[in-house]
Enzyme design. Structure first.
Site, PDB file in Angstrom:
ATOM      1  N   HIS A 124       6.944 -10.945  32.899  1.00  0.00           N
ATOM      2  CA  HIS A 124       8.161 -10.671  33.655  1.00  0.00           C
ATOM      3  C   HIS A 124       7.789 -10.113  35.025  1.00  0.00           C
ATOM      4  O   HIS A 124       6.889  -9.272  35.139  1.00  0.00           O
ATOM      5  CB  HIS A 124       9.045  -9.678  32.903  1.00  0.00           C
ATOM      6  N   LYS A 126      22.884  -4.864  31.198  1.00  0.00           N
ATOM      7  CA  LYS A 126      23.606  -5.548  32.270  1.00  0.00           C
ATOM      8  C   LYS A 126      25.001  -5.958  31.806  1.00  0.00           C
ATOM      9  O   LYS A 126      25.946  -5.992  32.584  1.00  0.00           O
ATOM     10  CB  LYS A 126      22.797  -6.776  32.695  1.00  0.00           C
TER      11      LYS A 126
END
Length: 941
Positions: free
Chosen positions: A147, A601
């Site tokens: 990532h 999120k």
């Protein structure tokens, strides 16, 4: 406006201050020499302005006067300072840990060490037998991912490592004056090199680059730390053992296994191809074998024992006789065996083993069909040298040494090597594959249509899909007919990946760990992967019974909704006939991954954390009901908003129902760099993980399945979660929010930062939306602007409204903070993010780049409300008041970071007004600013 500076001058430890001052002087001299006195004076004057409590606006006026070349040189100077300060802080952590190690005793072991973990278990009444069982069940599996959260170039990482080496030598104070002068000159040379090296990549990283990044740490600090952990464990157990149970370190189980997504994570990354995955297997194997070759050569130098003087066991000579018949040596090795080592059987044995390792390198990572068109092995699979054989031969050498009364030789380098083989095998790390559920769905739909089984699988309801998939998983015939079949490129590629996984498993049963399914929503998402595995031959057929896939099939639960219904979802999965067969084939073992990034999120900080906690608890309960061994896989990121924070505290806070002795968690980008850049830091990280698991085991032992749930506490937590999610969703669902976010934050430029092979969003050419933007850049942009919103937003309103509605009270909150590890983690992580936030700076982004201040005022109001409640709960007057070290470090960094923010705001302001001709130079400067603020905050996403 809110002041920039600080009333109280922050203080560092004397050792850290000495090193930072030394590095600062070296950097200052390099700036003067290479950028000129004027740039140096600008660097110093801007820092002085930032330190004043009344000079925020003046700082921005000064920055506005600068030319673009001046801005770039200042950014490089400040970024270099932070790279140097970050390394000095790591060295200080290592120094303090070492100091505490000297002060520790058997009765009073060092905090969060393995010795303390073992001692606390003994004090709680654990016997040696119970400790043995605990260790047999214990499996800690850090999983490295690619990532994109490491903004530094590998070049700068290497310079930092060399600087660290010079600083350690200087701190030792064992040099002559001439030697000390040479070391300081070398240090200054490296500091200048850092300043003058490119701080951002010219091209986006490739997957091969990311593989090399992970391999670097696996083959250096991690490789070195693992045997030390085993020694720590052996020492902790033997010091206060009831008998001789723990005398042999070689008998202790390996506590760690490493896995990796690098080269196997295909979700949203078209650059992870079949060939890159093949190359990853080959690279990992080659690096591991070379490490063993180096170790065996050193061991061969040591073991000069002569059979003339010592009686050795028959098994060693029998093994040598077998080697002489089956292993072909080079002329040089033959001469060694027959002449130089004629009376030294251990050296002869190790020479044969070295020959086998070299042959294994020549054979490549897998059988001939594994490498497409490459010159691969001609050896049959059964003839290939395997890690298990290598381990057995090392154990034979150890046994021979022990029987000859040479245990002191066996318990040195050989014991370390055995620990490494048990942990890393010939693969270094097992590879996971990950793909989005919709990709699997599309491939299955295409295959079923080709086979004439279902023309519109995508249009079928879930129950019909499950019935069809169960039937097909029992049907022995393949879906693809014989001969050439035209498949879409996506489906053909996916099936080839499954075939690569199968081939890798044939070579090494531990080469592939799991297949992770992103955005798992339905049971069919898992059965589709089973069907694709069966179609590709990644399948174990059982006569008269259903078959199964020989890897873990891992659902990744990422949304608030999916986490809320995990118990009913998993119960239906465990009852499904096809999946029940998979469980039986895998010894009733099930791994479940909880995604922290997307849930945060989706629902905001408090709701995400509470949903994850409830989901883990529910998973533990449903697994126990169906007699399934659960392994939780925690998909944590670097920032608090993505599940980051203190990983060991998170382990201690897991629900006791979900503890199984096995745990997985992701480590990525800057987290990998921080935890593994120095061997003492890597060692500390690993020992803290073992200590945390020991605490979690005690919590699970104390818990009883019949214990009543704390329903009132659950209801109170749920009330705060619902209210905090509401205010969070009101923010992000406001139609004006996304345009504001795009204008005020540097999200546009983050997508251009070449720090990873994976795109920053799942959107097409039209550009990212909130839904398509990945969680990493979402957090990255908030960190750059110093809001740190994902790590705290919504908490204040949630707590205040719940208290006003009598759904919770302050005394309970304070009690939970003192006595509930999980709750303490939520509060302290939020404290950390808020202490690192700097809303005076954030306001400047809004004032300079937005059309109005409405969203900033909304964020500021929630910040102050959340701060009020955190201080009430912790019964303190200041955030992080109980962690003075971190608070002081933040205070020291702020003036320097403020300057970088001011420069970034100025660049973004110019960008909004720039002609196309100026965009290239401004864009490059903006990327430098992103890199600089990331270094200052020690976080990207």
């Amino acid at each position: 406006m809110t002041s920039f500076g600080q009333e109280e001058k922050p203080r560092l430890t004397e050792d850290l201050r000495t090193q930072v001052d030394l590095l600062g002087r070296a950097l200052g001299d390099a700036i003067k020499e290479h950028y000129g006195e004027t740039t140096y004076e600008l660097v110093e004057s801007l820092r002085s302005w930032a330190q004043r409590t009344d000079a925020g606006e003046e700082l921005f006026r000064q920055v506005a006067k600068l030319s673009l070349p001046e801005i770039e040189n200042i950014i490089r100077s400040y970024t270099s300072y932070f790279h140097l300060a970050n390394k000095a802080e790591q060295l200080e952590i290592a120094r303090i840990n070492r100091k505490r190690e000297f002060e520790a005793t058997v009765e009073n072991p060092r905090s969060e060490s393995i010795a303390q973990g073992v001692e606390s278990m003994r004090q709680a009444g654990w016997s040696d037998a119970e400790l043995t069982d605990f260790l047999k069940e214990l499996r800690i599996e850090p999983t490295l991912t690619a990532h994109p959260t490491e903004a530094r170039r590998e070049t700068l990482l290497n310079i930092q490592q060399r600087i660290a080496g010079h600083l350690k030598k200087m701190a030792a104070q064992t040099q002559t004056p001439a030697e000390a002068k040479r070391i300081e000159e070398a240090l200054r040379s490296e500091v200048a090199l850092m300043l003058l090296s490119d701080q951002i990549r010219t091209e986006r990283k490739t997957v091969d680059d990311e593989v090399d990044f992970g391999l670097y740490f696996l083959a250096t600090t991690i490789w070195d730390a693992v045997p030390k952990i085993q020694r720590d464990l052996q020492r902790a157990l033997s010091e206060r053992s009831e008998g001789d149970n723990f005398d042999q370190a070689t008998e202790l189980p390996a506590l760690f296994r490493y896995s990796s997504w690098i080269g196997g994570d295909r979700d949203g990354n078209p650059n992870v191809t079949v060939d890159t995955t093949r190359n990853t297997f080959e690279k990992q194997r080659r690096v591991a074998l070379k490490k063993y070759i180096k170790s065996l050569r050193l061991l061969r130098q040591e073991l000069s024992v002569s059979e003339v003087h010592v009686t050795l066991c028959d098994a060693l000579f029998e093994s040598l006789a077998e080697d002489k018949k089956s292993v072909k040596l080079s002329k040089a090795d033959t001469r060694l065996v027959e002449r130089d080592y004629a009376h030294e059987p251990f050296r002869r044995k190790l020479t044969y083993m070295l020959a086998k390792l070299n042959m294994a390198i020549d054979q490549g990572a897998a059988p001939t069909h594994f490498a497409r068109g490459a010159a691969a092995s001609t050896a049959a699979p059964e003839e290939r040298y395997r890690a298990e054989q290598f381990q057995d031969e090392l154990k034979l050498i150890g046994k021979a040494l022990h029987q000859a009364g040479l245990s002191h030789l066996a318990n040195g380098r050989l014991t370390d090597l055995l620990a490494q083989v048990a942990t890393f095998g010939f693969r270094l790390a097992s590879l996971d594959f990950r793909q989005h559920s919709r990709v699997h769905e599309a491939a299955v739909s295409e295959l079923l249509a080709i086979a004439g089984v279902a023309s519109d699988y995508m249009g079928m309801p879930e129950e019909a899909r499950l019935e069809l998939l169960n039937q097909e998983l029992q049907n022995p015939r393949p879906l693809r007919p014989r001969g050439h079949v035209e498949l879409s490129e996506q489906t053909r590629d996916l099936l080839e990946v499954f075939e690569v996984a199968r081939q890798a498993l044939e070579e090494d049963p531990g080469a592939v760990r799991a297949w992770v399914i992103s955005m798992t929503h339905e049971l069919s998402d898992l059965l589709e992967v089973l069907l694709l595995a069966k179609e590709s031959g990644l399948w174990v057929h059982r006569p008269g019974e259903r078959g199964y896939a020989p890897i873990e099939i891992v659902p990744l639960l990422e949304t608030i909704e999916d986490l809320a219904h995990v118990d009913t979802f998993m119960a239906k999965l465990f009852e499904n006939p096809a999946y029940a067969a998979q469980l039986d084939g895998r010894e009733r073992f099930q791994e479940v991954m909880v995604g922290y990034s997307d849930s945060s999120k989706d629902g905001g900080y408090w709701m995400a954390n509470w949903s994850q906690h409830k989901a883990q608890r529910a998973l533990g309960e449903v697994s126990a009901k169906y007699n399934v061994q659960l392994c939780m896989f925690h998909g944590r990121g670097g920032t608090v908003g993505r599940g980051g924070g203190h990983s060991t505290r998170a382990i201690v806070g897991i629900p006791p129902q979900s503890y199984s002795g096995r745990i997985r968690f992701t480590e990525q980008g800057e987290v990998i760099s921080f935890r593994y850049s120095l061997e003492p830091i890597a060692h500390r990280h690993l020992e803290q993980l073992v200590h945390a698991m020991a605490q979690a085991a005690q919590g699970a032992r104390d818990y009883r399945a019949g214990d009543a749930k704390n329903t009132a506490r659950d209801q109170a937590m749920e009330a705060v979660a619902a209210r905090s999610m509401r205010v969070y969703r009101e923010l992000i669902d406001d139609p004006e929010f996304w345009p504001w976010y795009q204008r005020v934050t540097p999200i546009e430029h983050i997508s251009r930062l070449p720090i990873a092979s994976r795109p920053s969003s799942r959107s097409g050419p039209a550009g990212p939306t909130f839904d398509s933007l990945r969680a990493i850049p979402w957090n990255f942009a908030w960190t750059q602007t110093r809001y740190n919103t994902p790590g705290w937003y919504g908490m204040g309103t949630g707590l205040e409204e719940a208290v006003e509605a009598n759904e919770i009270n302050l005394e309970d909150l304070r009690d939970w903070y003192k006595n509930w590890s999980y709750f303490q983690g939520i509060i302290d992580n939020a404290q950390l993010e808020m202490a690192r936030a700097r809303l005076a700076v954030s306001r400047q982004y809004c004032e300079n780049l937005a059309e109005d201040m409405a969203f900033h005022e909304r964020l500021e109001k929630e910040f102050e409300l959340t701060r009020k409640w955190l201080l009430k709960i912790t019964e303190t007057d200041e955030l992080l008041s109980k962690n003075n070290t971190i608070r002081q470090l933040i205070a020291v960094r702020n003036p320097y970071t403020d300057v970088l923010n001011a420069l970034q705001i100025e660049l973004m302001t110019r960008w909004q007004k720039a002609d196309e001709a100026d965009c290239a130079d401004l864009g490059h400067a903006l990327l430098l600013s992103l890199n600089g603020v990331a270094a200052a905050m020690q976080n990207t996403g």
